[in-house]
Design an enzyme around this catalytic site. Structure first.
Site, PDB file in Angstrom:
ATOM      1  N   ARG A  63      15.006   4.552 -12.912  1.00 23.54           N
ATOM      2  CA  ARG A  63      15.696   3.555 -12.084  1.00 23.54           C
ATOM      3  C   ARG A  63      15.029   2.180 -12.138  1.00 23.54           C
ATOM      4  NH1 ARG A  63      15.984   8.510 -10.350  1.00 23.54           N
ATOM      5  NH2 ARG A  63      13.985   8.363  -9.317  1.00 23.54           N
ATOM      6  N   GLU A  74       2.421  15.624  -9.757  1.00 28.38           N
ATOM      7  CA  GLU A  74       2.088  16.629  -8.748  1.00 28.38           C
ATOM      8  C   GLU A  74       1.901  18.005  -9.381  1.00 28.38           C
ATOM      9  OE1 GLU A  74       3.866  18.145  -4.451  1.00 28.38           O
ATOM     10  OE2 GLU A  74       4.832  16.502  -5.530  1.00 28.38           O
TER      11      GLU A  74
END
Length: 177
Positions: free
Chosen positions: A60, A97
């Site tokens: 994005r 993560e």
């Protein structure tokens, strides 16, 4: 009462994993007034500054960075996931993560001493942004600021980038994950 950028962003519960509140900026992009407000506010702190290139982080950030570069009348440079750019690139690995990822930029996209604005939609842990900063710096560019639509302060990305000496500008923040 006037809407803010935050009002255009929807939250999707349990995406992409259970327990995650996904902050979806596509609803912001789809609204012409919201999108215009977003771009204007992202670039406002940098108006009048020397900026040679705007760097957008996949995915994005490419949408936002292109629009910001257009408004600033400057060049745009995409930083993409490994294997998406043709030609000669340099790569930077970073930790996610749950694993690692790699981003790349063309090796001739940034010139030494270029003043660069980094743009993305969301600042979470700061790993992707840090990788983008490292790529720009390896090519001799200087980051003049990092602009985001959303900051998730509980994940520490702002503190991470500020510890690197970066100026961070975010239009709104959401608590939690």
């Amino acid at each position: 009462m006037a809407k803010t950028v935050k009002d255009y962003i929807r939250t999707i519960v349990d995406f992409p994993h259970e327990g995650i509140l996904f902050r979806d900026v596509t609803t912001l992009f789809a609204d012409p007034r919201g999108f215009r407000m977003c771009i204007d506010q992202l670039l406002a702190p940098y108006a009048g500054m020397r900026i040679d290139k705007v760097v957008g982080l996949e995915a994005r950030g490419l949408i936002l960075g292109g629009a910001v570069a257009h408004q600033l009348s400057t060049g745009f440079v995409p930083i993409r996931k490994k294997g998406k750019l043709p030609g000669q690139t340099i790569a930077q690995a970073y930790t996610l993560e749950y694993g690692e990822a790699v981003v790349e930029v063309h090796d001739d996209a940034i010139q030494p001493f270029d003043k660069v604005l980094l743009v993305d939609d969301l600042l979470a842990t700061g790993g992707t942004a840090e990788a983008g900063i490292r790529l720009v710096e390896r090519l001799g560019g200087e980051i003049v600021g990092c602009a985001f639509v959303v900051d998730l302060p509980d994940l520490g990305g702002r503190k991470r980038l500020e510890a690197m000496g970066m100026e961070v500008h975010a239009l709104c923040a959401f608590d939690g994950l």
